[in-house]
Design a protein around this motif. Structure first.
Motif, PDB file in Angstrom:
ATOM      1  N   ASP A   1       0.869  -1.182   0.000  1.00  0.00           N
ATOM      2  CA  ASP A   1       0.000   0.000   0.000  1.00  0.00           C
ATOM      3  C   ASP A   1       0.903   1.229   0.000  1.00  0.00           C
ATOM      4  O   ASP A   1       0.874   2.065   0.897  1.00  0.00           O
ATOM      5  CB  ASP A   1      -0.923   0.000   1.220  1.00  0.00           C
ATOM      6  CG  ASP A   1      -1.903   1.169   1.202  1.00  0.00           C
ATOM      7  OD1 ASP A   1      -2.185   1.685   0.100  1.00  0.00           O
ATOM      8  OD2 ASP A   1      -2.374   1.566   2.283  1.00  0.00           O
ATOM      9  N   PHE A   2       1.705   1.329  -1.028  1.00  0.00           N
ATOM     10  CA  PHE A   2       2.787   2.312  -1.080  1.00  0.00           C
ATOM     11  C   PHE A   2       2.275   3.754  -1.098  1.00  0.00           C
ATOM     12  O   PHE A   2       2.957   4.665  -0.626  1.00  0.00           O
ATOM     13  CB  PHE A   2       3.650   2.039  -2.316  1.00  0.00           C
ATOM     14  CG  PHE A   2       5.037   2.612  -2.217  1.00  0.00           C
ATOM     15  CD1 PHE A   2       5.949   2.077  -1.311  1.00  0.00           C
ATOM     16  CD2 PHE A   2       5.437   3.667  -3.017  1.00  0.00           C
ATOM     17  CE1 PHE A   2       7.236   2.598  -1.209  1.00  0.00           C
ATOM     18  CE2 PHE A   2       6.723   4.189  -2.920  1.00  0.00           C
ATOM     19  CZ  PHE A   2       7.623   3.645  -2.017  1.00  0.00           C
ATOM     20  N   TYR A   3       1.074   3.961  -1.652  1.00  0.00           N
ATOM     21  CA  TYR A   3       0.515   5.310  -1.715  1.00  0.00           C
ATOM     22  C   TYR A   3      -0.490   5.589  -0.588  1.00  0.00           C
ATOM     23  O   TYR A   3      -1.225   6.566  -0.643  1.00  0.00           O
ATOM     24  CB  TYR A   3      -0.161   5.538  -3.077  1.00  0.00           C
ATOM     25  CG  TYR A   3       0.788   6.057  -4.149  1.00  0.00           C
ATOM     26  CD1 TYR A   3       2.154   5.839  -4.078  1.00  0.00           C
ATOM     27  CD2 TYR A   3       0.293   6.753  -5.247  1.00  0.00           C
ATOM     28  CE1 TYR A   3       3.007   6.303  -5.063  1.00  0.00           C
ATOM     29  CE2 TYR A   3       1.140   7.238  -6.240  1.00  0.00           C
ATOM     30  CZ  TYR A   3       2.501   7.007  -6.143  1.00  0.00           C
ATOM     31  OH  TYR A   3       3.341   7.487  -7.115  1.00  0.00           O
ATOM     32  N   GLY A   4      -0.512   4.716   0.417  1.00  0.00           N
ATOM     33  CA  GLY A   4      -1.344   4.959   1.584  1.00  0.00           C
ATOM     34  C   GLY A   4      -2.831   5.002   1.309  1.00  0.00           C
ATOM     35  O   GLY A   4      -3.571   5.769   1.936  1.00  0.00           O
ATOM     36  N   LEU A   5      -3.306   4.161   0.397  1.00  0.00           N
ATOM     37  CA  LEU A   5      -4.728   4.169   0.063  1.00  0.00           C
ATOM     38  C   LEU A   5      -5.598   3.674   1.222  1.00  0.00           C
ATOM     39  O   LEU A   5      -6.788   3.969   1.277  1.00  0.00           O
ATOM     40  CB  LEU A   5      -4.975   3.303  -1.174  1.00  0.00           C
ATOM     41  CG  LEU A   5      -4.397   3.866  -2.480  1.00  0.00           C
ATOM     42  CD1 LEU A   5      -4.479   2.834  -3.592  1.00  0.00           C
ATOM     43  CD2 LEU A   5      -5.128   5.132  -2.877  1.00  0.00           C
ATOM     44  N   ASP A   6      -4.997   2.934   2.146  1.00  0.00           N
ATOM     45  CA  ASP A   6      -5.739   2.467   3.314  1.00  0.00           C
ATOM     46  C   ASP A   6      -6.360   3.636   4.078  1.00  0.00           C
ATOM     47  O   ASP A   6      -7.420   3.497   4.699  1.00  0.00           O
ATOM     48  CB  ASP A   6      -4.791   1.679   4.224  1.00  0.00           C
ATOM     49  CG  ASP A   6      -5.511   1.029   5.393  1.00  0.00           C
ATOM     50  OD1 ASP A   6      -5.519   1.632   6.488  1.00  0.00           O
ATOM     51  OD2 ASP A   6      -6.082  -0.058   5.205  1.00  0.00           O
TER      52      ASP A   6
END
Length: 401
Positions: free
Chosen positions: A12-17
């Protein structure tokens, strides 16, 4: 702790969580835990033996996710994003069980929800939501896959019944499903109609199913070739909203959204396995992860996964807004199927010879991605659906109806 797993490995490299609601995160984590606890430890063996794990059905039912976005009838009424995340997590856990669930919840239940009357929804959906009744979806035929619009299964009305004759192929759950959606061409007007076959304790007269064997992927989900010989269906079992292939396409467009997420799940599973392996494996006295070529490969794999995630998250937003077009769904499915297959292939390469062993997980995901690349419309078919929106010109053969 479960929610931190993907972040720790960088998937989740772009922090979509951070964009998820609490409910969406809880659903995602619940399914992820189910996959880690129930599916991943045992499914390699089922896959290897090409056996379906029937004991998993009650455990699936306990999750309360069947019916996904459907409101009412005992269904969870999840958001489109949560539904996508469920497909992603199930694919990360096991592709065969994800297909089983997608056929039941997405194709079969989705068809009844989209094309059924209120009475028909009330009749079938509650038991399917509890997974007391399992569904199947019969569209593809031995001679008609990509050109399903030309299907040859025929339906003839006889008083208050319809008589169905023909064959279907690649029908997931078809050998054991209780409720089977069958699409057939009306002999009266040539249009495609949809019917619901209900398999009681004594089966269906004139109906038979043969499990297809010899598959190289999705081995633990049973697909069947169905034969219908003068199968009689009550007129009340004709789906009121299924009267042309355009109606059928509404279901296919909706389910392609879910298949796009499936590609992400297979890619994440393979990437995570490759990162873990590269960090632990020593080659020529040093960690495999310390080599430039390996880091370059991992960087490109993560970039593709992030690309797929961003497209799927945005597609969920468009679907919520009622703006998703068939071309948008096809672009996402085409993109994640292609990139997901490449990520799985790169992961297998990083593991060298061990990459072909089931115990390392990647081989199964790579084989299953070959199926994802084909079903719900091949890469070429998706490109033609998208091309039609780009040019306004239909490149397919003219529909018969």
């Amino acid at each position: 702790m479960i929610a931190d797993v993907a972040t720790s490995l960088g998937t989740d490299f772009y922090g979509l969580d951070e964009s998820l609601t609490q409910e969406e995160r809880q659903i995602r984590d619940k399914v992820r835990e189910f996959c880690d606890r129930e599916l991943i430890p045992v499914m390699n063996d089922y896959w290897d033996r090409a056996e379906f794990p029937f004991e998993m059905i009650p455990k699936f039912a306990e999750l309360g996710i069947a019916g996904s976005t459907i409101q009412g009838y005992g269904c969870p009424g999840m958001s489109n994003l949560a539904t996508g995340l469920v497909g992603m997590e199930l694919a990360r856990g096991d592709g065969s069980l994800n297909t089983f669930f997608g056929v039941h919840s997405g194709l079969a239940m989705g068809t009844i929800d989209i094309l059924g009357s209120e009475e028909q929804k009330e009749r079938w959906l509650p038991a399917m939501a509890k997974m007391e009744k399992i569904g199947a979806f019969g569209l593809t035929e031995p001679d008609h896959g990509s050109d399903a619009v030309a299907l040859e299964t025929m339906a003839e009305q006889d008083g208050d019944e319809w008589i169905l004759n023909g064959k279907k192929k690649w029908i997931g759950n078809g050998s054991f499903a209780d409720i089977i959606i069958i699409f057939a061409r009306s002999m009266e007007d040539g249009q495609i109609k949809g019917f619901v076959l209900e398999k009681g304790d004594e089966g269906i007269e004139g109906f038979s199913a043969e499990i297809q064997t010899g598959k190289m992927g999705k081995r633990a989900v049973w697909q069947a070739e169905l034969t219908l010989e003068n199968v009689r269906v009550p007129a009340a079992n004709k789906l009121v909203g299924a009267n042309s292939f355009k109606d059928t396409s509404k279901v296919l467009t909706a389910t392609r959204y879910g298949v796009a997420w499936e590609g992400v799940g297979h890619a994440i599973a393979s990437y995570e396995a490759a990162v873990t392996y590269a960090k632990e494996r020593e080659i020529f006295g040093r960690s495999e992860a310390s080599y430039q070529l390996i880091q370059n490969k991992l960087a490109n794999m993560l970039t593709e996964i992030t690309n797929m995630q961003l497209m799927c998250f945005r597609l969920a937003e468009l679907l919520d807004q009622g703006k998703m077009t068939p071309g948008m769904a096809s672009m996402a499915k085409m993109n994640t199927a292609k990139k997901g297959k490449q990520v799985c292939s790169d992961a297998r390469d990083i593991l060298g010879g061990n990459g072909i062993l089931l115990e390392y997980q990647i081989a199964k995901h790579l084989a299953d991605m070959e199926v994802v690349y084909t079903y719900e419309g091949t890469d070429i078919v998706q490109s033609l659906i998208l091309g039609r929106e780009i040019t306004g010109v239909q490149a397919f053969a003219p529909p018969r109806d």
